[in-house]
Write an enzyme that holds these catalytic residues in place. Structure first.
Site, PDB file in Angstrom:
ATOM      1  N   ASP A 420       0.824  -1.202   0.000  1.00 29.56           N
ATOM      2  CA  ASP A 420       0.000   0.000   0.000  1.00 29.56           C
ATOM      3  C   ASP A 420       0.860   1.254   0.000  1.00 29.56           C
ATOM      4  O   ASP A 420       1.929   1.295   0.609  1.00 29.56           O
ATOM      5  CB  ASP A 420      -0.897  -0.021   1.250  1.00 29.56           C
ATOM      6  CG  ASP A 420      -1.830   1.160   1.321  1.00 29.56           C
ATOM      7  OD1 ASP A 420      -2.691   1.284   0.436  1.00 29.56           O
ATOM      8  OD2 ASP A 420      -1.694   1.965   2.267  1.00 29.56           O
ATOM      9  N   GLU A 473       1.143  -0.563  -5.198  1.00 30.76           N
ATOM     10  CA  GLU A 473       0.210   0.526  -5.467  1.00 30.76           C
ATOM     11  C   GLU A 473       1.057   1.790  -5.557  1.00 30.76           C
ATOM     12  O   GLU A 473       1.406   2.397  -4.545  1.00 30.76           O
ATOM     13  CB  GLU A 473      -0.828   0.662  -4.348  1.00 30.76           C
ATOM     14  CG  GLU A 473      -1.848   1.755  -4.643  1.00 30.76           C
ATOM     15  CD  GLU A 473      -2.433   2.417  -3.411  1.00 30.76           C
ATOM     16  OE1 GLU A 473      -3.385   3.182  -3.569  1.00 30.76           O
ATOM     17  OE2 GLU A 473      -1.925   2.181  -2.303  1.00 30.76           O
TER      18      GLU A 473
END
Length: 741
Positions: A420, A473
């Site tokens: 993330d 990401e």
């Protein structure tokens, strides 16, 4: 006390006043130097114990339980001293106001952690840290119990506390292992399931009780205690999956990911407006058949590591090694993963090495100093999320996060990690104005420590957990995210294509009458589609915070919204790149996602929603079966434009090629106007079968098309000798394939 009558013996039995005073005030830095067995200057031993609130203590022989003598209480209440004629294993028989306790003396055990473990930890390269630090159920010198170890180098004293010692920090102060700053103690006879925390004395006094950063299990939030967990007691049955996994994760293989939040996919209604989240075993029974029916190859779970605030969706987590107690035990989670694998479904976890919340029971100011985070707020405070940023330049923190990744991949058989907020890690000025950030040592904006960590992470995962994936990401144009580290890249297997997501959604949100003016929004991604190995993500971030649900982004009336959604999903599944779709999008949920509510399953009574679900199932089936749709995702030769510039009609047409030269023709009409007799070049002569029409009746469309099959004509078009004349349905995508003889 039965002490020998020698000069000075009594003085040696009782510690120096300064030591005793520090022990009583719970400020002694080395309790093992005065507690436990110590030589009496002759052949015997003194045994000292500090047991506040104990009424009396007797010494017993460990081998047969015979009584060896009573320990005398000194002038200090709770401080007992006994004597043994010769060194031998012993037990403490403690008389409390509430009853009697017999146990080994925690201070009779020597140093616990091996020098190599400590060295590797300090170096930031311990590959199995979750079996080293934290609460480890083990046996020492034949005695069962729990070994606690925690890193707190700047603490003046660390104690483990729990119901087993009435949460009294005076009872079990720990031994510090220099120079690593790790504190340790073995507490005999403790059992799995006991809860605990650490009481830490910092430079400025006692800190709030801290949860264990290395906890393998936790209590259910809002409780914040850690829980002693035995090594994972689970018999895995996924050997076939693990053996085939590397092949399934090749860049030439299909990868279709269903992203979900475990707590809000489905719930059980127990009363009016009262809902219960399913546990992992219940979820397996419901979710796995559904994912299997839809044909996804993998699921991706939003973070399931323990997190104090459910509204963070798991992204503000504090237990990097413990599955949240919200859905059951660690064994329950292992059961879920194993069940997925036996159904040939891979499991990817969202993983957060960028930042952590400021909760006082967590990592913040863990030993009274900025231990896990940067000390300077310009480096260590994330303004967007009000969180703290991991100081990955510190070897111990680097190793802590590296060990977390390996823990999930190796202990829980996880197939991949989606990292993330990588962009926030790469840049020191991420979301900061001038004057709000600190340059790197070369004066630049790149976070060199985080870059080193990510590259090391990907190298170590490839070595220690071969066949697994690490997906980034990453929302900027940072070069080489999915390039090997040996070639200067970051080493990820895949990168989320955020540019494709933003551009394509902006295009779809336009009224079809205006789409011709934004034609490049849908085609631009093909300019850079092979600069990285991409996943095309329609994630949870796109259906929250006022962005509207996926279907509600679509313009037009109800019919047009569904047609637009079907066309968009069909375009996505035929575009180069692996696929990711968030739960609820597969059947066109109108409402934005809410983590406190289950998906709107009642919509499945309506034909349009069933139609979208049927389409996603067929797209996944074609995606898996047709090599042209997945084999050459990373090869520009696997894609060929036929029509990319027909902005007047908002038509796109392209070929996808397999390695053995078999093409698929994809045609998209992004207006509600049917296009009749639209001519397209065909690379192969003969009949072409309509594999999919997103306007088909089975998808609740208008069923306008080409009757299932079209013959080529000897009319050149698009540089080819033959061509097809097609009827293009409104707001729809066609997929055609040459018919084999």
């Amino acid at each position: 006390m039965n002490a020998p009558d020698k000069t000075g013996t009594r003085r040696r039995a009782i510690p120096a006043a300064v030591d005793l005073d520090a022990l009583i005030r719970a400020e002694h830095r080395d309790p093992f130097s005065i507690l436990g067995p110590h030589g009496d200057g002759g052949s015997g031993q003194y045994v000292r114990a500090y047991l506040p609130a104990a009424l009396s203590v007797r010494l017993l022989a460990r081998d047969d339980g015979r009584e060896l003598g009573e320990m005398e209480m000194s002038e200090v209440p709770g401080f007992f001293v006994g004597h043994l004629e010769h060194p031998q294993p012993y037990l403490l028989k403690i008389n409390w106001a509430g009853g009697e306790q017999i146990t080994e003396d925690p201070y009779s055990f020597g140093p616990l952690l091996g020098e190599m473990d400590l060295y590797l930890f300090a170096e930031g390269n311990h590959r199995d840290l979750s079996s080293c630090l934290g609460a480890q159920v083990t046996s020492v010198d034949g005695v069962d119990g729990v070994r606690f170890a925690v890193w707190a180098p700047n603490a003046r004293r660390v104690s483990v506390v729990g119901s087993f010692n009435s949460w009294d920090g005076r009872r079990h102060p720990m031994r510090m292992r220099h120079p690593t700053g790790v504190w340790e103690i073995f507490v005999p006879r403790l059992q799995p399931g006991e809860v605990y925390k650490y009481e830490i004395l910092g430079a400025h006094g006692i800190l709030p009780l801290k949860s264990d950063p290395m906890a393998l299990s936790t209590t259910l939030p809002p409780d914040t205690a850690s829980k002693i967990a035995a090594p994972l007691q689970f018999e895995w049955n996924d050997q076939e999956w693990l053996q085939s996994r590397a092949g399934r994760h090749e860049v030439t293989a299909p990868l279709s990911i269903y992203e979900l939040h475990a707590g809000s996919w489905q719930m059980e209604q127990v009363e009016d407006n009262q809902w219960r989240q399913y546990n992992w075993r219940e979820l397996a029974d419901r979710l796995i058949p559904y994912v299997k029916e839809l044909g996804f190859t993998h699921i991706e779970l939003m973070p399931i590591m323990e997190h104090p605030f459910g509204g963070s969706w798991g992204y503000q987590l504090l237990a990097q090694f413990a599955p949240t107690a919200r859905y059951g035990s660690p064994e329950d989670f292992a059961f879920f993963v194993d069940a997925c694998h036996r159904a040939e479904i891979g499991v990817i976890l969202d993983w957060v090495p960028a930042h952590f919340p400021t909760d006082t029971h967590g990592l913040a100011q863990f030993d009274g100093t900025c231990l896990y985070e940067y000390a300077d707020p310009k480096e260590g405070f994330h303004q967007d999320w009000n969180t703290l940023i991991y100081n990955l330049g510190r070897t111990e923190v680097h190793g802590f996060m590296l060990a977390s990744a390996l823990h999930w991949l190796k202990h829980y058989h996880i197939d991949g990690l989606r990292v993330d907020a990588v962009a926030s890690m790469l840049y020191r000025d991420y979301s900061r104005n001038a004057g709000e950030w600190v340059t790197n040592r070369f004066g630049g904006r790149e976070n060199l420590e985080a870059i080193d960590f990510l590259r090391h992470l990907n190298d170590v995962v490839a070595l220690e957990a071969p066949g697994t994936m690490v997906i980034a990401e990453e929302s900027t144009a940072w070069p080489g995210v999915s390039e090997p580290t040996q070639q200067g890249g970051l080493g990820f297997n895949y990168k989320w294509n955020m540019g494709w997501m933003h551009d394509s959604l902006q295009y779809m949100e336009e009224d079809p009458i205006n789409r011709g003016h934004h034609h490049g929004k849908l085609s631009f991604s093909l300019v850079y589609a092979w600069s990285e190995r991409f996943v095309l993500p329609i994630s949870h971030d796109e259906v929250v915070h006022g962005k509207h649900s996926l279907i509600d982004k679509m313009p037009g009336d109800r019919w047009q919204k569904f047609a637009n959604l079907r066309a968009y999903l069909s375009f996505m599944w035929t575009h180069p790149g692996k696929k990711l779709l968030f739960m609820g999008c597969e059947f066109g949920q109108w409402r934005e996602w809410n983590h406190d509510r289950e998906l709107d399953w009642y919509l499945m009574q309506y034909a349009e929603h069933v139609g979208v679900k049927n389409l996603v199932g067929d797209l996944n089936r074609l995606y898996r079966e047709e090599k042209a749709l997945h084999e050459r995702d990373a090869d520009p030769a696997g894609f060929q434009w036929l029509v990319g510039d027909d902005s007047a009609n908002s038509v796109f047409a392209y070929l996808r090629w397999s390695n053995d030269g078999e093409p698929l023709l994809v045609v998209a009409n992004m207006t509600p106007v049917p296009r009749l007799d639209y001519r397209l070049g065909a690379p192969m002569r003969g009949a072409w079968t309509e594999l999919l029409n997103s306007d088909a009746e089975t998808y609740a469309g208008s069923n306008f098309g080409n009757g299932g099959e079209v013959m080529t004509e000897a009319e050149p078009a698009h540089g080819m000798e033959d061509s097809l004349v097609l009827n293009l349905p409104p707001l729809a995508v066609l997929i055609l394939k040459p018919k084999k003889d």
